[in-house]
Design an enzyme around this catalytic site. Structure first.
Site, PDB file in Angstrom:
ATOM      1  N   ASP A   1     -11.847  43.638 -77.924  1.00  0.00           N
ATOM      2  CA  ASP A   1     -12.115  42.596 -76.930  1.00  0.00           C
ATOM      3  C   ASP A   1     -13.014  41.542 -77.572  1.00  0.00           C
ATOM      4  O   ASP A   1     -14.030  41.881 -78.202  1.00  0.00           O
ATOM      5  CB  ASP A   1     -12.794  43.197 -75.698  1.00  0.00           C
ATOM      6  CG  ASP A   1     -12.873  42.202 -74.553  1.00  0.00           C
ATOM      7  OD1 ASP A   1     -11.827  41.923 -73.946  1.00  0.00           O
ATOM      8  OD2 ASP A   1     -13.984  41.698 -74.278  1.00  0.00           O
TER       9      ASP A   1
ATOM     10  N   ASP B   1      -7.802  37.930 -73.984  1.00  0.00           N
ATOM     11  CA  ASP B   1      -8.433  38.133 -75.296  1.00  0.00           C
ATOM     12  C   ASP B   1      -8.515  39.613 -75.637  1.00  0.00           C
ATOM     13  O   ASP B   1      -9.403  40.050 -76.359  1.00  0.00           O
ATOM     14  CB  ASP B   1      -9.823  37.501 -75.324  1.00  0.00           C
ATOM     15  CG  ASP B   1     -10.755  38.116 -74.283  1.00  0.00           C
ATOM     16  OD1 ASP B   1     -10.256  38.735 -73.333  1.00  0.00           O
ATOM     17  OD2 ASP B   1     -11.987  37.982 -74.437  1.00  0.00           O
TER      18      ASP B   1
END
Length: 294
Positions: A175, A218
């Site tokens: 992440d 993301d």
């Protein structure tokens, strides 16, 4: 992509008995086309073509080269005679076939090979087009990494192999740190450039046998066949190091948090991912640019 197959025994009844010295008869050509129309899968079709060749000429091996890889059937290493023929569509070569023999072909065998090669053109073109469509459906349109569907398919294969062969593999869940601020401050175009740069870093960091995927937003993950805890940590360290050196990512001070785990006996898709996800959560809680294993 490299795939090698042994098609096994041939079937000498795949052709009729009415061939002639100039090549295949009309009846034989019709039979070949019927056989080649039974599959659009590249591997299956190519293996069928190999069997058709073996049934009619003294073929030792076949290699099919195409833009994304090649397939090899039979034994090409012990062959001392090769014949290379291109497949052309709209004045462009879309595949090159290398036929391998232990002896020089007779005139009739050469004519038969020419006929079979010609009949294989359109089935092969269709199979290659179909494979490209399938590959596009498994890619993230922005980064060209695998998408969530591709991840699921790859994970199922690795789980199945791990259970059969008692061989583990690794999973990294990634992440980005503070990615939202890039979109909010500089716009989604710059955000997209960041995501593309991350994909570049992942491709640079992984081994040839590894897989990288974008889940969306993301979120990224990597599947690492034949890995162990040490390899997981080294790859994660490489990802974070290369991210710090990437011009685009350094410009926006983008780093990543990584959660890691290894396949354990009895794992399924959910238990494996949840364990890595919990490690990721711990990494995020520990601050940016952090790695945690579970």
């Amino acid at each position: 992509m490299t795939q090698v197959f042994d098609a096994g025994l041939t079937d000498n009844n795949l052709f009729g008995a009415d061939s002639h010295k100039s090549g295949l008869s009309h009846t034989e050509s019709h039979q070949v086309m019927l056989k080649l129309s039974t599959s659009i899968d590249l591997q299956e079709l190519s293996q069928l073509f190999y069997r058709l060749l073996k049934a009619k000429i003294n073929l030792k091996g076949l290699t099919i080269n195409y833009p994304d890889g090649f397939l090899t059937f039979g034994n090409t290493e012990k062959s001392i005679h090769n014949k290379t023929l291109d497949q052309v569509s709209r004045h462009s070569i879309f595949a090159t076939l290398i036929y391998s023999f232990s002896n020089v072909l007779s005139l009739r065998e050469s004519a038969i090979l020419s006929d079979l090669h010609r009949l294989f053109k359109f089935p092969l073109k269709n199979a290659l087009d179909f494979q490209r469509i399938k590959q596009l459906a498994l890619k993230d349109h922005l980064t060209s990494l695998g998408n969530r569907v591709h991840y699921q398919e790859s994970l199922i294969r690795l789980l199945s192999h791990a259970k059969r062969a008692s061989e583990s593999f690794g999973l990294l869940v990634i992440d980005l740190d503070k990615f939202k601020s890039v979109n909010d401050t500089f716009g989604h175009h710059e955000g997209d450039q960041v995501l593309i740069a991350v994909a570049t870093v992942l491709n640079q960091s992984l081994r040839n046998s590894d897989y990288a995927f974008r889940f969306g937003g993301d979120e990224f993950c990597c599947l690492l066949p034949g890995s162990d805890a040490l390899v997981n940590s080294k790859i994660a360290e490489r990802i974070q190091r290369l991210m710090s050196k990437n011009v685009v990512l350094a410009k926006y001070n983008i780093s990543c948090s990584i959660g890691s785990t290894m396949y354990q006996f009895g794992d399924n898709q959910e238990t494996l991912f949840n364990r890595a996800d919990k490690a990721l959560y711990a990494a995020k809680q520990n601050g940016k640019n952090c790695y945690k294993a579970a």
